[in-house]
Design a protein around this motif. Structure first.
Motif, PDB file in Angstrom:
ATOM      1  N   LEU A 187      -0.157  -4.430   9.478  1.00 38.79           N
ATOM      2  CA  LEU A 187      -0.200  -4.360   8.018  1.00 38.79           C
ATOM      3  C   LEU A 187      -1.253  -5.294   7.436  1.00 38.79           C
ATOM      4  O   LEU A 187      -2.001  -4.916   6.529  1.00 38.79           O
TER       5      LEU A 187
ATOM      6  N   LYS B  50      -4.376  -3.975   5.322  1.00 43.57           N
ATOM      7  CA  LYS B  50      -4.370  -4.285   3.897  1.00 43.57           C
ATOM      8  C   LYS B  50      -5.407  -5.328   3.507  1.00 43.57           C
ATOM      9  O   LYS B  50      -6.055  -5.209   2.452  1.00 43.57           O
TER      10      LYS B  50
ATOM     11  N   HIS C 182      -4.564   0.894  -1.219  1.00 39.46           N
ATOM     12  CA  HIS C 182      -4.076   1.036   0.156  1.00 39.46           C
ATOM     13  C   HIS C 182      -2.789   1.851   0.233  1.00 39.46           C
ATOM     14  O   HIS C 182      -2.573   2.583   1.205  1.00 39.46           O
ATOM     15  N   MET C 183      -1.928   1.785  -0.796  1.00 38.64           N
ATOM     16  CA  MET C 183      -0.703   2.566  -0.739  1.00 38.64           C
ATOM     17  C   MET C 183      -0.941   4.038  -1.079  1.00 38.64           C
ATOM     18  O   MET C 183      -0.279   4.910  -0.524  1.00 38.64           O
TER      19      MET C 183
ATOM     20  N   LEU D 239      -2.067   5.506   2.163  1.00 40.24           N
ATOM     21  CA  LEU D 239      -0.947   5.712   3.082  1.00 40.24           C
ATOM     22  C   LEU D 239      -0.078   6.888   2.652  1.00 40.24           C
ATOM     23  O   LEU D 239       0.376   7.673   3.486  1.00 40.24           O
TER      24      LEU D 239
ATOM     25  N   ASP E  89       4.400  -1.153   0.962  1.00 40.54           N
ATOM     26  CA  ASP E  89       4.198  -1.665   2.309  1.00 40.54           C
ATOM     27  C   ASP E  89       5.278  -2.650   2.724  1.00 40.54           C
ATOM     28  O   ASP E  89       5.817  -2.578   3.827  1.00 40.54           O
TER      29      ASP E  89
END
Length: 271
Positions: free
Chosen positions: A70, A74, A127-128, A131, A201
């Motif tokens: 992670l 990230k 970043h989310m 994902l 996350d």
């Protein structure tokens, strides 16, 4: 093949454990892949939970290979980890949906917690949101009717490390805004009557997930649950304020058989 060649030409340490000079696949060594694949989603709740905290499911504690992967994804620009991490998060989302009464035949909406403009700029994108895209593609391949919605935007907020649970919840809620145009489009879609899972996350105090839930309820979007890759615990100082992370999170039950699983490279597992 291009990814494999890149690992040979531009070798990097394993994102999970930092080991160098080992065969890597998407930046993760075989041992860390095995550790991640042996993780099974389970229910987790911050202690104490903030008001409006939705039921939350996580893949594991914020430690070991999961923590390393992670952080690399990230904070260190290892964007190729989005595929395998998204595949793992897809299993958590499916478990959260099933716990909330959904399933492959029930329309599923995935709502990622938004990044601020400055955070997205520093990290090379949201970043989310990235994902969440991998999550939905993985679930669709597994037969789920899934889609992504981004009805929220995040405003900058001050550091909340010194705040208590109520203070963090208030700060998180005040930093979120509804994107009105996107809500109007979303409400016309039949998927909005299905299962809605918020994804992030990491969960620590639960303030952000609770704030997202409150904001979505204001526009009639009812959150079924939340899905995160990792969960932490907070130790308490004598005065009761949050302290440093305590990563001891109890193991949870086996994941349901129909929840999609992936290998360390983000592809479906043969098992």
């Amino acid at each position: 093949m291009g990814a494999d060649l890149a690992d040979l030409v531009l070798p990097a340490a394993c994102a999970g454990c930092g080991t160098e000079r080992v065969p890597l696949r998407f930046g993760i060594c075989t041992a860390c892949v095995a550790e991640l694949e042996n993780s099974h989603p389970y229910a987790t709740t911050p202690d104490p939970p903030p008001p409006a905290m939705p039921p939350c499911t996580t893949l594991g504690p914020y430690a070991g290979a999961l923590r390393g992967a992670l952080l690399a994804y990230k904070e260190r620009g290892r964007h190729r980890l989005a595929g395998p991490l998204g595949g793992l998060l897809a299993g958590v989302v499916a478990e959260a949906a099933v716990r909330g009464g959904g399933g492959p035949r029930v329309p599923l909406v995935v709502v990622p917690v938004p990044s601020t403009v400055s955070a997205a700029r520093e990290r090379g994108g949201d970043h989310m949101a990235r994902l969440a895209g991998h999550v939905v593609r993985r679930l669709r391949r597994a037969g789920w009717e899934a889609d992504v919605r981004q009805p929220l935007r995040a405003l900058p907020r001050a550091d909340s490390a010194s705040l208590d649970v109520a203070g963090r919840a208030a700060a998180a809620e005040s930093s979120l805004r509804i994107r009105g145009a996107r809500i109007r489009v979303s409400r016309r879609r039949p998927t909005m009557r299905g299962t809605l899972i918020v994804v992030d996350d990491i969960v620590t105090t639960g303030a952000t997930l609770a704030a997202v839930t409150v904001r979505l309820r204001e526009v009639d979007m009812q959150v079924t649950g939340a899905a995160v890759l990792a969960a932490t615990r907070l130790r308490r100082h004598r005065g009761g304020a949050p302290g440093e992370s305590d990563l001891r999170v109890p193991p949870g039950p086996e994941v349901l058989a129909h929840v999609p699983r992936t290998r360390g490279d983000g592809r479906p597992s043969a098992g």
